[in-house]
Design an enzyme around this catalytic site. Structure first.
Site, mmCIF file in Angstrom:
data_model
loop_
_atom_site.group_PDB
_atom_site.id
_atom_site.type_symbol
_atom_site.label_atom_id
_atom_site.label_comp_id
_atom_site.label_asym_id
_atom_site.label_seq_id
_atom_site.Cartn_x
_atom_site.Cartn_y
_atom_site.Cartn_z
ATOM 1 N N ALA A 1 17.443 2.859 10.927
ATOM 2 C CA ALA A 1 16.232 2.293 11.522
ATOM 3 C C ALA A 1 15.028 3.172 11.219
ATOM 4 O O ALA A 1 15.118 4.395 11.263
ATOM 5 C CB ALA A 1 16.419 2.182 13.031
ATOM 6 N N ARG B 1 -16.942 -33.205 0.189
ATOM 7 C CA ARG B 1 -16.506 -33.186 1.595
ATOM 8 C C ARG B 1 -15.519 -32.068 1.918
ATOM 9 O O ARG B 1 -15.238 -31.800 3.084
ATOM 10 C CB ARG B 1 -15.911 -34.548 1.973
ATOM 11 N N ARG C 1 14.176 18.992 8.345
ATOM 12 C CA ARG C 1 13.448 18.875 9.601
ATOM 13 C C ARG C 1 13.588 20.225 10.295
ATOM 14 O O ARG C 1 14.443 21.038 9.917
ATOM 15 C CB ARG C 1 13.994 17.743 10.461
#
Ligand code: UD1
Ligand code: CA
Length: 451
Positions: free
Chosen positions: A368, A18, A428
């Site tokens: 962050a 079942r 960067r």
């Protein structure tokens, strides 16, 4: 007679059709552990020294899961499912000379409590030859009914299919747990159980009337219905899960954990939580998690195989994956994922960050949007961030790479080379300002548009 000489025979040969599953029924999980593991755990918590397991053919995985809980577990195969008495017969080789009490349990009753098993052993100690765990069923359909003689003593068990209308109206039912004073008692009773009944099966429950005919003492230990709930379908699996979660929440609260909305916090069978931990709503705790004293877990977090140190703060919306270890007073904030990484004491990883295969030094501050790029498409590499380091927002740390103690990484950098202690790394494009550019362009475009 003590638990230390007791043997539990756990039946798990049924196919569990079942469940509509390729997985054997008893391996379906409740609070992160297979149902079978919960049953074995209850047995060992009750002090039952030895266990054995009866499985069907081609159920090696069930035996292995059992042995993962109890390495000494003997596994027996019942070649054909001819009934519960036949299943117990398959385990008779486990009996030692002078075997003490034997408890027959089912592998699909994950809510079974050690206290009930102790009560069963207690009844055997007090002189019973056979003990059945009974319960009062709201709906007794499908269960064996307990029958009593005029003196109110247990006289037999009638299976549903063999019961008269009057017997079917009875609501005190057999949970399935039946215990015997000794190996000898069990063997002499089993030998006489036949299959002349509606299902053509060998019913273990016939042992009760046979015992009475021999002048033996049969007793009932009562349990609540929830505890002996047998899981046969996915719906019953969910009912058992809900009941187990309520138990785990109550245990946590009893040990000094604050749950603001208990019904929304989900634990695993092995969750370890200290005192004065506060867990806000909607938190899912997978297996292998430890939360130390005084930690705060804000809403909507997901943890698995992780450790949260004392006083640490996690979330909201944080995910701790396997191998995440947060030291004392570490802060892990919203939309942060941590995997296989140590965040040392007092370090802060507060926003929108992925830290994987890494260590973050004490008091370091991770800005962050920081990403440890741990995977190069072929292998995983480590990132080491020193004590007190400062990683500017939106930086990528391309592993393997080290950022020394006290070093700074300028925001938006892609760091591919080690950064020495106390250095500043910036990678960067330098910013250029073109004075007056925007004003000139705006004037030209406005002119063009009005033409
Ligand atoms: C059994 C009891 C019934 C009790 C009910 C509680 C008998 C005859 N009946 O009925 O009195 O109220 O449990 O749930 O014992 N199993 C084997 N091999 C077999 C048959 C069963 O290992 O040949 C195992 C199953 O995997 C299961 C357990 O035994 O774990 C119970 O078997 P099941 O067929 O479900 O018994 P019920 O008809 O529910
Ligand atoms: Ca059943």
């Amino acid at each position: 007679m003590t638990q230390s000489s007791a043997l539990a025979i756990v039946l798990a040969a049924g196919k569990g059709t079942r469940m509509k599953s390729d997985l054997p029924k008893v391996l379906h999980r409740i609070a992160g552990a297979p149902m079978l593991a919960h049953v074995l755990q209850a047995g060992s918590a009750a002090g039952i020294a030895r266990g054995c397991l009866v499985v069907g053919p081609n159920m090696e995985a069930v035996g292995e899961a059992g042995q993962a809980v109890d390495a000494g577990l003997d596994v027996f195969v019942q070649p054909e499912q001819l009934g519960t008495a036949d299943a117990v017969k398959a385990a008779l080789p486990a009996l030692e000379a002078g075997q003490g009490p034997i408890l027959v349990l089912y592998g699909d009753t994950p809510l079974l409590r050690a206290e009930t098993l102790k009560a069963v052993v207690g009844e055997l100690d007090a002189g019973a030859d056979l003990v059945v765990v009974g319960f009062e069923a709201d709906d007794p359909t499908g269960y064996g009914r307990l029958l009593f003689d005029e003196e109110g003593r247990l006289a037999g068990i009638r299976e549903e299919k063999d019961a008269s209308t009057a017997e079917r109206a009875l609501t005190l039912c057999n949970s399935g747990i039946v215990a015997f004073r000794s190996g000898e008692t069990l063997k002499t009773l089993l030998a006489r159980i036949g299959n002349d009944n509606a299902k053509g099966e060998y019913y273990l429950t016939d042992a009760v009337s046979l015992a009475r005919a021999d002048g033996l003492h049969a007793r009932v230990v009562l349990s609540n219905a929830e505890e002996v709930l047998g899981v046969n379908s996915r719906a019953e699996l969910a009912v058992a899960e809900a009941a187990m979660q309520m138990r785990l929440r109550n245990v946590a609260m009893a040990h000094g954990v604050t749950l603001i909305a208990p019904e929304t916090v989900f634990f695993s069978y092995d969750t370890a939580i200290g005192r004065d931990v506060v867990i806000q709503p909607n938190v899912i705790i997978g297996p292998g998690v430890t939360i130390d004293d005084g930690a705060t877990i804000m809403g909507f977090c997901h943890f698995e195989n992780a450790r949260i140190g004392p006083g640490a703060t996690v979330g909201p919306f944080a995910r701790l994956r396997p191998g995440a270890e947060l030291a004392k007073n570490a802060h892990v904030g919203n939309f942060v994922e941590i995997k296989n990484a140590h965040v040392h004491e007092g370090a802060k990883v507060n926003h929108l960050t992925y830290i994987g295969d890494a260590s973050v030094g004490a008091k370091a501050n991770i800005g962050a949007g920081t990403i440890t790029c741990n995977y190069d498409g072929f292998a995983k590499h480590r990132t080491e961030i020193g004590e007190g380091a400062f990683i500017g927002s939106n930086s990528s740390l391309v592993a393997p790479v080290k950022v020394g103690d006290g070093a700074f990484v300028g925001s938006g950098s892609v760091v591919t080379k080690d950064v020495p202690e106390d250095a500043l790394a910036v990678s960067r494009v330098p910013q250029q300002n073109h004075e007056g550019w925007a004003g000139k362009v705006r004037a030209r475009r406005t002119r063009d548009k009005s033409k």
